[in-house]
Scaffold this active site. Structure first.
Site, PDB file in Angstrom:
ATOM      1  CB  SER A  66     112.127   3.061  55.995  1.00  0.00           C
ATOM      2  OG  SER A  66     111.155   3.531  55.091  1.00  0.00           O
ATOM      3  CE  LYS A  69     112.983   5.974  52.469  1.00  0.00           C
ATOM      4  NZ  LYS A  69     111.972   5.095  53.065  1.00  0.00           N
ATOM      5  CB  SER A 132     111.582   8.150  56.227  1.00  0.00           C
ATOM      6  OG  SER A 132     111.736   6.777  55.941  1.00  0.00           O
ATOM      7  CE  LYS A 235     115.086   6.264  57.019  1.00  0.00           C
ATOM      8  NZ  LYS A 235     113.798   6.194  57.756  1.00  0.00           N
TER       9      LYS A 235
END
Length: 400
Positions: A66, A69, A132, A235
């Site tokens: 992730s 992202k 997320s 993140k």
């Protein structure tokens, strides 16, 4: 042609020569030993100077999960910044962003969107960054670019433009996909680009929770609650293939550090190791800006120009990260590529190098540039310069 740079703290008097920025008796530089980090790869980078303070396998290609992202967020931020959409625009959610109808999304992190939902861009953005949400990533991608495939093309185009040499995206959300990879160093560079280029987008990354359709979800970056340091991003990422990843950033005074850990064995470890890296960096280093873009470093004679002298300096503030306690040993000098400057000269034209020295060892360099354009002088002034320059050359040749 090498000269010491005039002190930025005071004016140099004619005849005194060129002073050092900071000067004192030198001694061996203290190079702090980085902590042991339990990760496949990691990087600790200073944001302002770009200095890598610690790393291990920083260019090893690994699955971003992730962390993908971060780039999706960067692309969204650029679209808003360029006026191609507004945070208040309404997005109609399509079937691809519906977890029930898209088997790829089942069991993954979600904002819990449904087909036909009308959701503001800002809320989808929060769903992607804070929660997320893989469904939110798809909904945003389709709104920005018309399709996930085109959005991925944008992601890879930005990656190339930002100099991310070991990064390639295959998805908008980061779920496992063959041929998708990044490195710790590229993630640090991407994060720095987000902070620099789309600061309004980066602001979302420090928000601690978001509620959509009465479902409250906390930010998965638990370092935001850390009382030992001022963490404001960035993140988390996790898949079975990637392991546990985390990109984090924190500030202390004017100093900002970016830490990246990839492939840690557990959720707990990624936070502990990131905190260890950031704490070590703030404890042992400081970032200073001894030369600023708005302050000329020196003036030099220009031949054949519409003015006789030109100011030289740096195009951007020159921030330098050094071990704490070593500021008194920091010096600077500049080297001209050609000792004779001749018009025309354009603004920000590189004419040499600024060298930063710690205990007489060059630790950083920056381009030395022309601060304002110099056009060619008139016919008679150029003839006069030719005569003076020629006679000066004869004089120097005869008398040394």
């Amino acid at each position: 042609m090498k000269k010491n740079i005039p002190s930025v703290l005071g004016k140099v008097t004619a005849g005194m020569g060129l002073l050092l920025i900071i000067s004192s008796p030198s001694f061996a530089v203290n190079n702090p030993v980085p902590p042991q980090i339990e990760a496949k790869s990691y990087v600790l980078m200073d944001y302002n100077s770009g200095k890598i303070l610690a790393s291990e396998k920083l260019d090893e290609r690994l699955d971003p999960a992730s962390l993908t992202k971060i780039m999706s967020s960067y692309v969204v931020g650029q679209a808003i910044k360029e006026g191609r959409m507004s945070p208040d625009d309404m997005v109609i959610v399509g079937r691809n962003a519906w977890a029930t109808g898209n088997p790829v999304l089942k069991g993954s992190s979600l904002m819990f969107l449904k087909p036909g939902d009308q959701v503001k861009v800002i809320d989808l953005n929060r769903g992607m960054v804070i929660q997320s949400g893989n469904d939110a990533s798809i909904a945003l991608a389709e709104h920005v670019a018309g399709s996930q495939e085109t959005f991925v093309d944008l992601m890879n185009s930005y990656a190339k433009n930002l100099g991310l040499k070991n990064t390639h995206f295959k998805t908008v959300h980061g779920l496992d996909s063959d041929g998708q990879y990044t490195t710790a160093q590229d993630m640090a560079l991407l994060t720095a680009a987000m902070i620099r280029d789309v600061p309004s987008e980066y602001e979302i990354h420090k928000e601690k929770e978001f509620t959509f359709n009465n479902i409250r979800q906390p930010n998965r970056n638990r370092l935001l609650w850390n009382k030992n340091m001022n963490v404001d991003g960035v993140k988390t990422g996790h898949t079975n293939g990637a392991g546990y990843n985390l990109v984090s950033s924190a500030t202390e005074g004017d100093m900002r550090l970016i830490a990246v850990v990839l492939g840690t064995p557990s959720d707990k470890v990624r936070f502990a190791e990131s905190e260890k890296l950031l704490g070590w960096g703030f404890r042992f280093f400081e970032t200073v800006t001894p030369v600023k873009a708005g302050t000329p470093l020196t003036t030099q004679k220009v031949w054949y120009g519409d003015k006789g002298e030109v100011a030289l300096g740096v195009a951007n503030d020159a921030s330098i990260t050094i071990p704490k306690g070593e500021l008194k040993n920091l010096k600077a000098s500049f080297t001209l590529t050609n000792p004779v400057l001749e018009a025309p000269l354009t603004q920000n034209q590189v004419v040499g190098t600024v060298n930063f020295l710690l205990n007489d060892e060059v630790i950083e360099q920056r381009p030395l540039v022309v601060k304002e354009a110099v056009e060619e002088g008139g016919f008679f002034s150029r003839i006069w310069d030719f005569v003076v320059k020629t006679v000066s050359g004869w004089f120097n040749a005869i008398f040394g």
